[in-house]
Design a protein around this motif. Structure first.
Motif, PDB file in Angstrom:
ATOM      1  N   LYS A   2      54.834  10.413 144.017  1.00  0.00           N
ATOM      2  CA  LYS A   2      55.447  10.611 145.303  1.00  0.00           C
ATOM      3  C   LYS A   2      56.318  11.866 145.350  1.00  0.00           C
ATOM      4  CE  LYS A   2      56.382   5.762 146.683  1.00  0.00           C
ATOM      5  NZ  LYS A   2      57.465   4.914 146.873  1.00  0.00           N
ATOM      6  N   LEU A   3      55.608  12.725 146.016  1.00  0.00           N
ATOM      7  CA  LEU A   3      56.136  14.147 146.013  1.00  0.00           C
ATOM      8  C   LEU A   3      56.891  14.300 147.240  1.00  0.00           C
ATOM      9  CD1 LEU A   3      52.806  15.987 145.190  1.00  0.00           C
ATOM     10  CD2 LEU A   3      54.865  16.133 143.878  1.00  0.00           C
ATOM     11  N   ILE A   4      58.014  15.360 147.252  1.00  0.00           N
ATOM     12  CA  ILE A   4      58.801  15.453 148.159  1.00  0.00           C
ATOM     13  C   ILE A   4      59.548  16.830 148.242  1.00  0.00           C
ATOM     14  CG2 ILE A   4      61.164  14.867 146.772  1.00  0.00           C
ATOM     15  CD1 ILE A   4      62.218  13.095 148.985  1.00  0.00           C
ATOM     16  N   SER A   5      59.844  17.354 149.390  1.00  0.00           N
ATOM     17  CA  SER A   5      60.301  18.622 149.775  1.00  0.00           C
ATOM     18  C   SER A   5      61.766  18.322 150.232  1.00  0.00           C
ATOM     19  CB  SER A   5      59.728  19.543 150.971  1.00  0.00           C
ATOM     20  OG  SER A   5      58.346  19.481 150.453  1.00  0.00           O
ATOM     21  N   TYR A   6      62.637  19.014 149.591  1.00  0.00           N
ATOM     22  CA  TYR A   6      64.199  18.791 149.898  1.00  0.00           C
ATOM     23  C   TYR A   6      65.077  20.166 149.546  1.00  0.00           C
ATOM     24  CZ  TYR A   6      65.008  18.424 144.688  1.00  0.00           C
ATOM     25  OH  TYR A   6      65.238  18.435 143.405  1.00  0.00           O
ATOM     26  N   ARG A   7      66.351  20.147 150.239  1.00  0.00           N
ATOM     27  CA  ARG A   7      67.064  21.124 150.173  1.00  0.00           C
ATOM     28  C   ARG A   7      68.465  20.547 149.277  1.00  0.00           C
ATOM     29  NH1 ARG A   7      66.429  22.245 155.677  1.00  0.00           N
ATOM     30  NH2 ARG A   7      64.636  23.802 155.888  1.00  0.00           N
ATOM     31  N   ALA A   8      68.785  21.624 148.435  1.00  0.00           N
ATOM     32  CA  ALA A   8      70.027  21.176 147.536  1.00  0.00           C
ATOM     33  C   ALA A   8      70.742  22.660 147.186  1.00  0.00           C
ATOM     34  CB  ALA A   8      69.560  20.515 146.178  1.00  0.00           C
ATOM     35  N   GLN A   9      72.109  22.631 147.431  1.00  0.00           N
ATOM     36  CA  GLN A   9      72.702  23.895 147.054  1.00  0.00           C
ATOM     37  C   GLN A   9      72.076  25.127 147.750  1.00  0.00           C
ATOM     38  OE1 GLN A   9      72.679  23.949 142.808  1.00  0.00           O
ATOM     39  NE2 GLN A   9      74.587  22.357 142.804  1.00  0.00           N
ATOM     40  N   SER A  10      71.499  25.018 148.833  1.00  0.00           N
ATOM     41  CA  SER A  10      71.216  26.205 149.827  1.00  0.00           C
ATOM     42  C   SER A  10      69.850  26.583 149.274  1.00  0.00           C
ATOM     43  CB  SER A  10      72.141  27.366 150.037  1.00  0.00           C
ATOM     44  OG  SER A  10      73.268  26.841 150.327  1.00  0.00           O
ATOM     45  N   SER A  11      69.015  25.875 148.412  1.00  0.00           N
ATOM     46  CA  SER A  11      67.770  26.211 147.984  1.00  0.00           C
ATOM     47  C   SER A  11      66.777  25.007 148.393  1.00  0.00           C
ATOM     48  CB  SER A  11      67.709  26.475 146.606  1.00  0.00           C
ATOM     49  OG  SER A  11      68.616  27.519 146.148  1.00  0.00           O
ATOM     50  N   THR A  12      65.489  25.581 148.512  1.00  0.00           N
ATOM     51  CA  THR A  12      64.147  24.381 148.827  1.00  0.00           C
ATOM     52  C   THR A  12      63.840  24.079 147.420  1.00  0.00           C
ATOM     53  OG1 THR A  12      63.982  25.185 150.880  1.00  0.00           O
ATOM     54  CG2 THR A  12      62.329  24.093 150.062  1.00  0.00           C
ATOM     55  N   HIS A  13      63.359  22.810 147.153  1.00  0.00           N
ATOM     56  CA  HIS A  13      62.758  22.575 146.095  1.00  0.00           C
ATOM     57  C   HIS A  13      61.592  21.470 146.309  1.00  0.00           C
ATOM     58  CE1 HIS A  13      66.277  23.837 143.546  1.00  0.00           C
ATOM     59  NE2 HIS A  13      67.031  23.403 144.700  1.00  0.00           N
ATOM     60  N   LEU A  14      60.745  21.557 145.465  1.00  0.00           N
ATOM     61  CA  LEU A  14      59.498  20.609 145.412  1.00  0.00           C
ATOM     62  C   LEU A  14      60.109  19.672 144.269  1.00  0.00           C
ATOM     63  CD1 LEU A  14      56.645  19.701 146.640  1.00  0.00           C
ATOM     64  CD2 LEU A  14      55.779  21.193 144.898  1.00  0.00           C
ATOM     65  N   GLY A  15      59.882  18.211 144.599  1.00  0.00           N
ATOM     66  CA  GLY A  15      60.268  17.242 143.724  1.00  0.00           C
ATOM     67  C   GLY A  15      59.454  15.926 143.617  1.00  0.00           C
ATOM     68  N   VAL A  16      59.502  15.094 142.594  1.00  0.00           N
ATOM     69  CA  VAL A  16      59.015  13.980 142.569  1.00  0.00           C
ATOM     70  C   VAL A  16      59.907  12.620 142.467  1.00  0.00           C
ATOM     71  CG1 VAL A  16      58.720  14.172 139.926  1.00  0.00           C
ATOM     72  CG2 VAL A  16      57.292  12.400 141.305  1.00  0.00           C
ATOM     73  N   VAL A  17      59.623  11.822 143.351  1.00  0.00           N
ATOM     74  CA  VAL A  17      60.417  10.500 143.405  1.00  0.00           C
ATOM     75  C   VAL A  17      60.271   9.606 142.196  1.00  0.00           C
ATOM     76  CG1 VAL A  17      61.363   8.687 144.802  1.00  0.00           C
ATOM     77  CG2 VAL A  17      60.832  10.849 145.715  1.00  0.00           C
ATOM     78  N   ILE A  18      61.396   9.152 141.535  1.00  0.00           N
ATOM     79  CA  ILE A  18      61.399   8.427 140.483  1.00  0.00           C
ATOM     80  C   ILE A  18      62.514   7.092 140.950  1.00  0.00           C
ATOM     81  CG2 ILE A  18      60.386   9.756 138.812  1.00  0.00           C
ATOM     82  CD1 ILE A  18      63.378   9.840 137.719  1.00  0.00           C
ATOM     83  N   GLU A  19      62.078   6.048 140.330  1.00  0.00           N
ATOM     84  CA  GLU A  19      63.057   4.912 140.358  1.00  0.00           C
ATOM     85  C   GLU A  19      63.588   4.574 141.915  1.00  0.00           C
ATOM     86  OE1 GLU A  19      66.264   5.410 137.790  1.00  0.00           O
ATOM     87  OE2 GLU A  19      65.167   6.163 136.215  1.00  0.00           O
ATOM     88  N   GLU A  20      62.793   5.110 142.877  1.00  0.00           N
ATOM     89  CA  GLU A  20      62.987   4.765 144.307  1.00  0.00           C
ATOM     90  C   GLU A  20      63.801   5.541 144.915  1.00  0.00           C
ATOM     91  OE1 GLU A  20      60.829   3.102 146.239  1.00  0.00           O
ATOM     92  OE2 GLU A  20      59.848   2.726 144.288  1.00  0.00           O
ATOM     93  N   ASP A  21      65.132   5.966 144.109  1.00  0.00           N
ATOM     94  CA  ASP A  21      66.285   6.455 144.666  1.00  0.00           C
ATOM     95  C   ASP A  21      66.692   7.895 144.223  1.00  0.00           C
ATOM     96  OD1 ASP A  21      67.183   5.453 142.363  1.00  0.00           O
ATOM     97  OD2 ASP A  21      68.879   4.612 143.314  1.00  0.00           O
ATOM     98  N   LYS A  22      65.682   8.349 143.107  1.00  0.00           N
ATOM     99  CA  LYS A  22      66.093   9.417 142.455  1.00  0.00           C
ATOM    100  C   LYS A  22      64.979  10.427 142.557  1.00  0.00           C
ATOM    101  CE  LYS A  22      69.150   8.000 138.604  1.00  0.00           C
ATOM    102  NZ  LYS A  22      69.197   7.736 137.326  1.00  0.00           N
ATOM    103  N   VAL A  23      65.249  11.770 142.663  1.00  0.00           N
ATOM    104  CA  VAL A  23      64.294  12.669 142.592  1.00  0.00           C
ATOM    105  C   VAL A  23      64.381  13.797 141.561  1.00  0.00           C
ATOM    106  CG1 VAL A  23      65.671  14.204 144.339  1.00  0.00           C
ATOM    107  CG2 VAL A  23      63.059  14.832 144.216  1.00  0.00           C
ATOM    108  N   LEU A  24      63.305  14.174 140.884  1.00  0.00           N
ATOM    109  CA  LEU A  24      63.322  15.207 139.872  1.00  0.00           C
ATOM    110  C   LEU A  24      62.822  16.547 140.322  1.00  0.00           C
ATOM    111  CD1 LEU A  24      61.719  12.985 136.840  1.00  0.00           C
ATOM    112  CD2 LEU A  24      63.916  13.955 137.098  1.00  0.00           C
ATOM    113  N   SER A  25      63.179  17.481 140.200  1.00  0.00           N
ATOM    114  CA  SER A  25      62.950  18.802 140.604  1.00  0.00           C
ATOM    115  C   SER A  25      61.795  19.392 139.437  1.00  0.00           C
ATOM    116  CB  SER A  25      63.961  19.881 140.445  1.00  0.00           C
ATOM    117  OG  SER A  25      63.657  21.335 140.434  1.00  0.00           O
ATOM    118  N   LEU A  26      60.755  19.442 140.088  1.00  0.00           N
ATOM    119  CA  LEU A  26      59.453  20.025 139.374  1.00  0.00           C
ATOM    120  C   LEU A  26      59.793  21.180 138.655  1.00  0.00           C
ATOM    121  CD1 LEU A  26      56.543  18.777 141.288  1.00  0.00           C
ATOM    122  CD2 LEU A  26      57.405  17.869 139.287  1.00  0.00           C
ATOM    123  N   SER A  27      60.351  22.239 139.304  1.00  0.00           N
ATOM    124  CA  SER A  27      60.650  23.456 138.639  1.00  0.00           C
ATOM    125  C   SER A  27      61.595  23.486 137.254  1.00  0.00           C
ATOM    126  CB  SER A  27      61.422  24.456 139.618  1.00  0.00           C
ATOM    127  OG  SER A  27      62.397  24.074 140.287  1.00  0.00           O
TER     128      SER A  27
END
Length: 317
Positions: A2-27
């Motif tokens: 499950k891939l997701i695009s999100y913003r955190a600390q004014s930056s855009t990230h590409l991540g993967v969702v794990i455990e339904e409620d957590k996201v890991l930054s791929l970078s």
């Protein structure tokens, strides 16, 4: 995955969702584990670029996740809760947003339209795209704004003149789209573009699920809630034109590109098909759930005129 695009600390990230409620930054995973993987690859922060390189990017991302899950000593966990980040549309600027109309038999009946003999195709534009939790704005020139829950295909590689048997190879994954529609504008015109492409009329997300994790896309429960009431409830086994047919049909006319999205049509229960009709209003809350993908949620708000908007309206009269 499950891939997701999100913003955190004014930056855009590409991540993967794990455990339904957590996201890991791929970078961040790349920074931690790049030396543990023989393959050399740089993770892009843009989903479209990731999809364009998916034959390399997906195996590399899977290897990073395996390293993370098997690391018993990792100190700086590159994860955060989904509730702590701003989820944005997974693909902000696809080359094409293609939609299929009248693709559930019962939806044809409720709109008093004959089932089509071939896919009915129309387009939306990137100005309409918003992400999960973002607001759908009611335009000032419409009083009949409707909702449409749709399973949406994400194309993984360039496709031109392909057969139905080949179509599966060109799919990257699936997401959810709400094909928001201003019915009064849609049917006032001789085509549907204006009524379908107002700003915020293509909520999308919250994730893209790779095709291997979705399973059979023709056996997915799909539903839409308006506030606390279920308005649409069906299964994708009711599609008139199945996904391989749609992809092959489109590819005969246009070259499909990585990151293109194709909304496959909506099941019955839309507002215009009800008695009395149900139109979206300020303060409404919508959620679309599709099995094996997730839930896309958006609230509705009235468009507020700015001084510039007011001046424009006055001078145009």
């Amino acid at each position: 995955m499950k891939l997701i695009s999100y913003r955190a600390q004014s930056s855009t990230h590409l991540g993967v969702v794990i455990e339904e409620d957590k996201v890991l930054s791929l970078s961040s995973l790349h920074d931690l584990y790049k030396d543990c993987i023989s393959q050399e690859f740089t993770i892009p922060n843009d989903m479209k670029q990731f999809i364009e390189q998916n034959e390399t990017a997906l195996p590399y991302a899977e290897a990073l996740i395996d390293c993370y899950l098997n690391d018993q000593e990792v100190k700086d966990l590159p994860s955060c809760f989904l509730s702590d980040v701003e989820i944005i549309a997974p693909i902000a600027q696809p080359e094409k947003i293609i939609c299929v109309g009248l693709n559930y038999m019962d939806h044809c009946k409720e709109t008093n339209m004959e089932p089509p003999s071939s896919p009915v195709i129309f387009s939306k534009y990137a100005n309409a795209i918003i992400g999960d939790k973002a607001a759908i704005e009611l335009p000032i020139n419409s009083n009949q704004v409707d909702f449409e829950a749709e399973l949406t295909i994400v194309i993984g590689k360039e496709a031109k003149c392909i057969s139905e048997e080949e179509a599966e190879d060109y799919i990257f994954g699936y997401t959810i789209m709400n094909d928001v529609s201003a019915r009064d504008l849609q049917f006032a015109d001789t085509q549907w573009s204006r009524g379908k492409s107002a700003d915020t009329f293509a909520p999308m997300g919250p994730v893209i699920v790779t095709k291997d994790e979705v399973g059979d896309p023709h056996q997915l429960d799909i539903s839409l809630r308006l506030n606390d009431e279920i308005m649409q409830q069906s299964n994708t086994n009711q599609l008139i034109f199945r996904i391989p047919t749609i992809i092959s049909f489109l590819s005969q006319s246009m070259t499909l590109k990585p990151g293109d999205v194709i909304a496959t049509g909506t099941p019955p229960g839309v507002g215009m098909g009800r008695d009395p009709k149900v139109w979206l209003k300020d303060g409404d809350f919508l959620s679309i759930t599709i099995e094996n993908i997730g839930t896309l949620s958006n609230h509705v708000k009235k468009h507020h005129l700015t001084k510039y908007n007011e001046h424009s309206l006055l001078t145009s009269k």
